[in-house]
Design an enzyme around this catalytic site. Sequence first.
Site, mmCIF file in Angstrom:
data_model
loop_
_atom_site.group_PDB
_atom_site.id
_atom_site.type_symbol
_atom_site.label_atom_id
_atom_site.label_comp_id
_atom_site.label_asym_id
_atom_site.label_seq_id
_atom_site.Cartn_x
_atom_site.Cartn_y
_atom_site.Cartn_z
ATOM 1 N N THR A 134 29.232 111.933 34.543
ATOM 2 C CA THR A 134 29.033 110.946 34.694
ATOM 3 C C THR A 134 29.335 110.115 35.805
ATOM 4 O O THR A 134 29.926 110.289 36.550
ATOM 5 C CB THR A 134 29.700 110.229 33.051
ATOM 6 O OG1 THR A 134 29.394 108.285 33.200
ATOM 7 C CG2 THR A 134 31.270 110.260 33.551
ATOM 8 N N THR A 135 28.834 108.948 35.776
ATOM 9 C CA THR A 135 29.331 108.067 37.016
ATOM 10 C C THR A 135 30.118 106.836 36.420
ATOM 11 O O THR A 135 30.164 106.248 37.626
ATOM 12 C CB THR A 135 28.123 108.153 38.117
ATOM 13 O OG1 THR A 135 27.197 107.472 37.634
ATOM 14 C CG2 THR A 135 27.490 109.045 39.066
ATOM 15 N N ASN A 136 30.330 106.750 35.149
ATOM 16 C CA ASN A 136 31.056 105.509 35.202
ATOM 17 C C ASN A 136 32.049 105.487 34.399
ATOM 18 O O ASN A 136 33.332 106.395 33.879
ATOM 19 C CB ASN A 136 30.016 105.592 33.434
ATOM 20 C CG ASN A 136 30.734 104.051 32.694
ATOM 21 O OD1 ASN A 136 32.048 103.732 32.842
ATOM 22 N ND2 ASN A 136 30.201 103.257 31.662
ATOM 23 N N LYS A 143 34.162 105.301 31.471
ATOM 24 C CA LYS A 143 34.302 106.791 31.228
ATOM 25 C C LYS A 143 35.505 107.681 31.153
ATOM 26 O O LYS A 143 36.082 108.385 30.350
ATOM 27 C CB LYS A 143 32.380 106.996 30.770
ATOM 28 C CG LYS A 143 32.459 108.312 29.301
ATOM 29 C CD LYS A 143 30.940 108.670 29.866
ATOM 30 C CE LYS A 143 30.141 107.367 29.047
ATOM 31 N NZ LYS A 143 28.198 107.022 29.007
ATOM 32 N N GLU A 159 16.537 114.664 34.495
ATOM 33 C CA GLU A 159 15.889 113.294 33.820
ATOM 34 C C GLU A 159 16.122 114.436 32.784
ATOM 35 O O GLU A 159 16.677 114.378 31.702
ATOM 36 C CB GLU A 159 14.440 114.381 33.620
ATOM 37 C CG GLU A 159 13.408 114.024 33.202
ATOM 38 C CD GLU A 159 12.532 112.382 33.539
ATOM 39 O OE1 GLU A 159 12.357 111.230 32.301
ATOM 40 O OE2 GLU A 159 13.070 111.929 34.921
ATOM 41 N N ASP A 188 26.278 110.927 26.329
ATOM 42 C CA ASP A 188 25.407 109.942 26.087
ATOM 43 C C ASP A 188 25.502 109.426 24.833
ATOM 44 O O ASP A 188 25.724 109.158 24.169
ATOM 45 C CB ASP A 188 23.686 110.626 26.152
ATOM 46 C CG ASP A 188 22.370 109.780 26.645
ATOM 47 O OD1 ASP A 188 22.537 109.219 27.482
ATOM 48 O OD2 ASP A 188 21.462 109.743 25.985
#
Length: 137
Positions: A7-9, A12, A40, A69
């Site tokens: 993740t790039t969050n 999170k 994708e 997700d």
Amino acid sequence: MKVLFATTNPAKIRKYADKLKERNIEVLTLKDLNLNIKVEESGKNSLENAKIKAEAYYNASHITTISMDCSLFIEGVPEEKQPGTHIRRINGKELTDEEALEYYINLVKQNGGKLKAKYIYGMVIFNGKEVKSFTWD
């Protein structure tokens, strides 16, 4: 043990890295590994998207990978207006924070001023051989 959190969050990462550290699991990030691949997210739900991402990032890093997700379900809203996994992608456009807020405020107004909604989460851990998946809302 080391795992890659796909993740790039940053929020999170902080939330889960601290819990994993308590179990002697070191969390590596995409930034730590300088991984910048476009995945994708073509799954029909959050669990499928998490699996797609976990496998892609594992294949790029060969490190056990955790991916997450989420999808949004809004009660009483017709299927064609359900955001699902496309919470920020409305009518083919990636919305800014302000645009997303405006879109959902208008959706609430169109539906009598009150709606109930829930996030449905999917998490996958992939080690190159085995997929472990979890879901909750």
